[in-house]
Design a protein around this motif. Structure first.
Motif, PDB file in Angstrom:
ATOM      1  N   ASP A  77      11.481   3.963  -6.081  1.00  0.00           N
ATOM      2  CA  ASP A  77      10.834   4.391  -5.103  1.00  0.00           C
ATOM      3  C   ASP A  77      12.222   5.208  -4.273  1.00  0.00           C
ATOM      4  O   ASP A  77      12.079   6.063  -3.547  1.00  0.00           O
ATOM      5  N   GLY A 217       7.589  -3.130  -0.486  1.00  0.00           N
ATOM      6  CA  GLY A 217       6.169  -3.862  -1.400  1.00  0.00           C
ATOM      7  C   GLY A 217       5.125  -4.829  -0.879  1.00  0.00           C
ATOM      8  O   GLY A 217       3.962  -4.595  -0.658  1.00  0.00           O
ATOM      9  N   ILE A 220       3.118  -3.371   2.361  1.00  0.00           N
ATOM     10  CA  ILE A 220       2.575  -2.664   1.974  1.00  0.00           C
ATOM     11  C   ILE A 220       1.027  -3.378   1.121  1.00  0.00           C
ATOM     12  O   ILE A 220      -0.382  -3.057   1.361  1.00  0.00           O
ATOM     13  N   THR A 342      -2.259   2.156  -4.576  1.00  0.00           N
ATOM     14  CA  THR A 342      -0.841   2.298  -3.767  1.00  0.00           C
ATOM     15  C   THR A 342      -0.668   3.932  -3.566  1.00  0.00           C
ATOM     16  O   THR A 342      -0.824   4.484  -4.691  1.00  0.00           O
ATOM     17  N   TYR A 346       5.434   4.161  -2.319  1.00  0.00           N
ATOM     18  CA  TYR A 346       5.893   3.300  -2.781  1.00  0.00           C
ATOM     19  C   TYR A 346       5.354   2.613  -3.789  1.00  0.00           C
ATOM     20  O   TYR A 346       5.632   1.545  -4.458  1.00  0.00           O
ATOM     21  N   ARG A 349       8.039  -0.199  -5.366  1.00  0.00           N
ATOM     22  CA  ARG A 349       7.922  -1.125  -5.377  1.00  0.00           C
ATOM     23  C   ARG A 349       7.068  -1.856  -5.372  1.00  0.00           C
ATOM     24  O   ARG A 349       7.058  -3.171  -5.588  1.00  0.00           O
TER      25      ARG A 349
END
Length: 432
Positions: A77, A217, A220, A342, A346, A349
């Motif tokens: 990322d 990660g 999220i 996703t 991101y 991660r």
């Protein structure tokens, strides 16, 4: 659509040259990895004659995979993902060359051998999160699951062919030849990565600078029900019902401890997996990916409970084949859902978290199964584990409506099948 294409969805191979090249390279690398795994196992056994020595291989492999997998997610990322994968593959090539060199030198040091194994595992884990993001950048959203299914088919084929091929090579030419074969396959994989376009994360420029999200990660994943639900489903299935550690006990109790039968257990799982992969077009075209994953994970648990109850060899092998097929369907749908859902910034991660769950879940599941079996019995551990996994999946489905209702986004009518240089626009489309 008629013929085998209806079952094995080959649209990604036919529509994207870049994905096709990547798939060829990955398939070659997977075959080489399986050959090297057998060679390392055989060489460590020759040097130590101890199960503790062969068990140390798992430690040398597992720890670097977890540690460097998380680091790889951050890198994926931050900088060009193609560069990360290329550098990681170069490290794997160096490790394979080192393995070949130590075998040619008739190395007798187990720590040196395990250090080279750890180096290869660390490099592979470092590039894994970035590599996982490639299909969603190279393929339309409705073909991501099909692309992952094709990758899974090649992995299952490597699991079937790699060990047998390694045995033939080692018997005829020795350990150096097996390690050299791995080095060749890794080199092929590296060449296919070089041909990819730049894969910079969303929000960064050509120099890898720019505004980047600060959230990790895990945050999220926890904020998106589809993501945490999909990963919780996978973790429930593997943590509560992983059967591999119980195979020797079941074989001893019910089938006389014949080593050929033990091999059949492993082969049955692989046969089920590759069969499901070859028929994967029947599920990758379905947009209800969340429901498909939940169903497959539930079938996995029930099949393993059936294996614990099986009284005949054929019924046991049948249950394992069903479990292998269900696992393949679950993995394909989960991987596609995670990548599509996703945001691109991101993906590295989140992919690293998915990677760690995929590595740690089965290992902890085997440990849990062994502990319960030592306190009770192997059949009891399998039945309780399988039913518990199914109940846990049902619980996830009951509380997670977004996952149950999830549908794969339809591609834009004017979407190009193979963008020349994927960028932020592709990420927006993929995120739906």
């Amino acid at each position: 659509m008629r013929g085998p294409v209806r079952f094995l969805d080959t649209r990604p191979l036919r529509g994207s040259r870049l994905f096709r090249d990547l798939w060829i390279g990955s398939s070659a690398s997977q075959l080489g990895t399986q050959m090297a795994t057998v060679a390392v196992l055989a060489q460590v056994w020759d040097l130590t004659g101890s199960p503790v020595g062969t068990g140390a291989i798992g430690l040398a492999t597992g720890l670097p995979m977890v540690l460097f997998g998380l680091l790889g997610g951050t890198l994926a990322d931050t900088v060009d993902r193609r560069t990360v994968v290329w550098a990681a593959t170069a490290g794997q090539l160096l490790a394979a060359a080192g393995l070949c060199a130590q075998a040619l030198a008739d190395n007798r040091s187990v720590p040196l051998l395990l250090a080279l194994v750890a180096l290869g595992a660390a490099c592979g884990a470092l590039g894994a999160p970035a590599r996982r993001t490639f299909p969603v950048r190279l393929l339309p959203a409705d073909q991501v699951a099909a692309g992952l299914a094709l990758t899974n088919v090649s992995f299952q084929a490597a699991m079937l062919a790699g060990p047998a091929l390694a045995g033939l090579i080692i018997a005829r030419w020795g350990f150096p030849a097996a390690y050299a074969a791995q080095a060749v396959t890794v080199a092929v994989s590296m060449l296919t990565v070089i041909r990819l376009p730049a894969m910079r994360p969303e929000g960064t420029d050509a120099a890898g600078t720019g505004r980047r999200p600060r959230r990790g990660g895990w945050r999220i994943i926890l904020r998106r029900p589809t993501l945490w639900g999909s990963m919780a489903t996978d973790l429930s299935a593997t943590l509560l019902a992983m059967p591999i550690a119980l195979f020797p006990l079941i074989n001893e109790i019910r089938f006389g401890g014949d080593p050929q039968t033990l091999g059949l257990f492993l082969s049955a799982v692989a046969v089920g997996g590759i069969t499901a992969g070859l028929l994967s077009g029947t599920v990758t075209r379905r947009r209800r990916a969340g429901l498909v994953q939940l169903t497959a994970a539930g079938v996995w648990g029930l099949a393993l409970a059936g294996f614990g109850l099986a009284g005949s060899l054929w019924s046991a092998l049948g249950c394992l084949a069903v479990a292998g097929a269900a696992d393949t369907v679950s993995v394909i749908t989960r991987s596609a859902l995670v990548q599509v859902e996703t945001p691109d910034a991101y993906r590295g991660r989140v992919s690293s978290v998915e990677h760690v769950i995929g590595v740690a879940g089965p290992e902890l599941g085997n440990f849990r199964g062994g502990l319960l079996a030592s306190a009770t019995s192997a059949p009891f551990s399998l039945v309780v584990g399988g039913l518990s996994a199914t109940l846990a999946v049902i619980a996830v489905a009951a509380v997670n409506t977004p996952l149950r209702a999830y549908r794969t986004p339809s591609p834009a009518p004017d979407a190009a099948p193979e963008p020349p240089a994927p960028g932020p626009a592709d990420a927006a489309t993929a995120a739906g």
